[in-house]
Design an enzyme around this catalytic site. Sequence first.
Site, PDB file in Angstrom:
ATOM      1  N   ILE A   1       0.832  -1.205   0.000  1.00  0.00           N
ATOM      2  CA  ILE A   1       0.000   0.000   0.000  1.00  0.00           C
ATOM      3  C   ILE A   1       0.865   1.252   0.000  1.00  0.00           C
ATOM      4  O   ILE A   1       0.640   2.186  -0.777  1.00  0.00           O
ATOM      5  CB  ILE A   1      -0.953  -0.004   1.207  1.00  0.00           C
ATOM      6  CG1 ILE A   1      -1.951  -1.164   1.100  1.00  0.00           C
ATOM      7  CG2 ILE A   1      -1.703   1.327   1.303  1.00  0.00           C
ATOM      8  CD1 ILE A   1      -2.787  -1.383   2.343  1.00  0.00           C
TER       9      ILE A   1
ATOM     10  N   ASP B   1      10.969   1.816   7.815  1.00  0.00           N
ATOM     11  CA  ASP B   1      10.490   0.443   7.968  1.00  0.00           C
ATOM     12  C   ASP B   1      11.700  -0.446   8.208  1.00  0.00           C
ATOM     13  O   ASP B   1      12.415  -0.798   7.271  1.00  0.00           O
ATOM     14  CB  ASP B   1       9.722  -0.020   6.729  1.00  0.00           C
ATOM     15  CG  ASP B   1       9.018  -1.355   6.938  1.00  0.00           C
ATOM     16  OD1 ASP B   1       9.523  -2.168   7.749  1.00  0.00           O
ATOM     17  OD2 ASP B   1       7.974  -1.592   6.298  1.00  0.00           O
TER      18      ASP B   1
ATOM     19  N   ALA C   1      -4.331   2.412   8.242  1.00  0.00           N
ATOM     20  CA  ALA C   1      -3.788   1.093   8.585  1.00  0.00           C
ATOM     21  C   ALA C   1      -4.503   0.527   9.802  1.00  0.00           C
ATOM     22  O   ALA C   1      -5.547  -0.113   9.689  1.00  0.00           O
ATOM     23  CB  ALA C   1      -2.284   1.197   8.809  1.00  0.00           C
TER      24      ALA C   1
ATOM     25  N   ASP D   1      -9.221   6.701   8.875  1.00  0.00           N
ATOM     26  CA  ASP D   1     -10.193   5.725   8.365  1.00  0.00           C
ATOM     27  C   ASP D   1     -10.360   4.555   9.321  1.00  0.00           C
ATOM     28  O   ASP D   1     -11.166   3.664   9.060  1.00  0.00           O
ATOM     29  CB  ASP D   1      -9.736   5.214   6.985  1.00  0.00           C
ATOM     30  CG  ASP D   1     -10.790   4.360   6.299  1.00  0.00           C
ATOM     31  OD1 ASP D   1     -11.966   4.775   6.274  1.00  0.00           O
ATOM     32  OD2 ASP D   1     -10.445   3.265   5.804  1.00  0.00           O
TER      33      ASP D   1
ATOM     34  N   GLU E   1     -14.827   0.196  16.690  1.00  0.00           N
ATOM     35  CA  GLU E   1     -15.589   0.470  15.476  1.00  0.00           C
ATOM     36  C   GLU E   1     -16.987  -0.133  15.592  1.00  0.00           C
ATOM     37  O   GLU E   1     -17.121  -1.325  15.851  1.00  0.00           O
ATOM     38  CB  GLU E   1     -14.845  -0.092  14.254  1.00  0.00           C
ATOM     39  CG  GLU E   1     -13.504   0.616  14.018  1.00  0.00           C
ATOM     40  CD  GLU E   1     -12.821   0.186  12.733  1.00  0.00           C
ATOM     41  OE1 GLU E   1     -13.246  -0.818  12.130  1.00  0.00           O
ATOM     42  OE2 GLU E   1     -11.857   0.858  12.323  1.00  0.00           O
TER      43      GLU E   1
ATOM     44  N   HIS F   1     -13.929   3.401   7.979  1.00  0.00           N
ATOM     45  CA  HIS F   1     -13.141   2.229   7.577  1.00  0.00           C
ATOM     46  C   HIS F   1     -13.550   1.754   6.178  1.00  0.00           C
ATOM     47  O   HIS F   1     -13.877   0.579   5.957  1.00  0.00           O
ATOM     48  CB  HIS F   1     -13.301   1.091   8.586  1.00  0.00           C
ATOM     49  CG  HIS F   1     -12.109   0.170   8.611  1.00  0.00           C
ATOM     50  ND1 HIS F   1     -11.743  -0.549   9.724  1.00  0.00           N
ATOM     51  CD2 HIS F   1     -11.204  -0.163   7.646  1.00  0.00           C
ATOM     52  CE1 HIS F   1     -10.667  -1.286   9.459  1.00  0.00           C
ATOM     53  NE2 HIS F   1     -10.328  -1.059   8.195  1.00  0.00           N
ATOM     54  N   ILE F   2     -13.493   2.679   5.232  1.00  0.00           N
ATOM     55  CA  ILE F   2     -13.943   2.383   3.871  1.00  0.00           C
ATOM     56  C   ILE F   2     -12.787   2.372   2.871  1.00  0.00           C
ATOM     57  O   ILE F   2     -13.017   2.296   1.662  1.00  0.00           O
ATOM     58  CB  ILE F   2     -15.001   3.403   3.401  1.00  0.00           C
ATOM     59  CG1 ILE F   2     -14.447   4.835   3.469  1.00  0.00           C
ATOM     60  CG2 ILE F   2     -16.275   3.278   4.231  1.00  0.00           C
ATOM     61  CD1 ILE F   2     -15.361   5.884   2.838  1.00  0.00           C
ATOM     62  N   GLY F   3     -11.552   2.422   3.356  1.00  0.00           N
ATOM     63  CA  GLY F   3     -10.419   2.504   2.451  1.00  0.00           C
ATOM     64  C   GLY F   3     -10.374   1.392   1.426  1.00  0.00           C
ATOM     65  O   GLY F   3     -10.006   1.611   0.263  1.00  0.00           O
ATOM     66  N   ALA F   4     -10.737   0.187   1.840  1.00  0.00           N
ATOM     67  CA  ALA F   4     -10.672  -0.962   0.929  1.00  0.00           C
ATOM     68  C   ALA F   4     -11.981  -1.207   0.203  1.00  0.00           C
ATOM     69  O   ALA F   4     -12.076  -2.159  -0.586  1.00  0.00           O
ATOM     70  CB  ALA F   4     -10.267  -2.216   1.707  1.00  0.00           C
TER      71      ALA F   4
END
Length: 337
Positions: free
Chosen positions: A171, A190, A250, A275, A280, A299-302
């Site tokens: 991502i 990272d 994330a 998001d 939730e 939580h609509i990113g995907a």
Amino acid sequence: MPESDPNAAVADGEPAETDEQSQWHVLLPATIDPAGPERLESFATTTHIDEFDDREHLLANADQFDAVITRIERLDAEFIDRASNLKHISKHGVGYDNIDVDAASDNDVVVTNTPGVNSRAVAEHAITLMLAVRRRLLDADRRLRNGEWEGHGTTDELRGDTIGLFGCGDIARIVADLATGLGMTCLTYDPYVDEETLPDSISAVDSLESLLDRADVLSIHTPLTPETRHAISHDELEYLSPSGILINTARAEVVDRDALAAALESDTIAGAGLDVFEAEPPTPEGPLFEHENVILTPHIGAQTTESLRDMSVESATNVKSVFEGELPATTINDVSL
């Protein structure tokens, strides 16, 4: 094959009847693109989780299921221990912190996920939040609806700014591609990524503090682990500039919610786009809801047509592989068939 009727098949605690002894019974999320379940029809009957009255009803019937496809539903040790016939948990998505993987391994249950299939959707959402926060779209919308044409003021372009990617998986790399197209510089922290594998558009830094100190926008793309829980808290947010923006598509727990609320209240940072939430759905009384420089999405990113179809198909394909005695390439625990 039609989906099973839970009132007839599981309400009394009896296994669903099947034409063949080898046929599986699969528990599905409340909502799932039909493309995946269609792939199960040749060897499985299915029940949607919302067909149970409550968790106790589900637990009482947990031993009915050979496999579970889950999105956000909690599959803890209690459920896994009750599901005495369970062989496979197939995550519809990438993050699997809603699954007790240790309990699954202890019970010889294969756990898989679907990495990569929702990457474009989530990356686009992260960029959307970034643009909306920077251009103060919520404020502009509110003003116009209230009859105010003037007074919004100016905002800054993203061209020439730096986006800091905390975590650099699939991502984050797509976010970097999109951000580069906007004229941004891309940095990442990272510790689990080999710097030599990074594309030319992304430069690595050697600490989270260095990333925060140089970033105009911080975008979260790390999984939730004991090390990353509340990795972004009061001290870390101080490294961002007063014009800094935080974006999280994330896992909510990577960011200390109260620390973020305090940073927004004190103008330590300029805004945030979120998001994901620790609970939730979140309660509207939460400390982030009062800030107009925060954009919140459920939580609509995907949740694009393409992503939901692909995750449904991949999660069902994993179930079919385990049914056929194969160990999917996306297996995330140490279980052998």
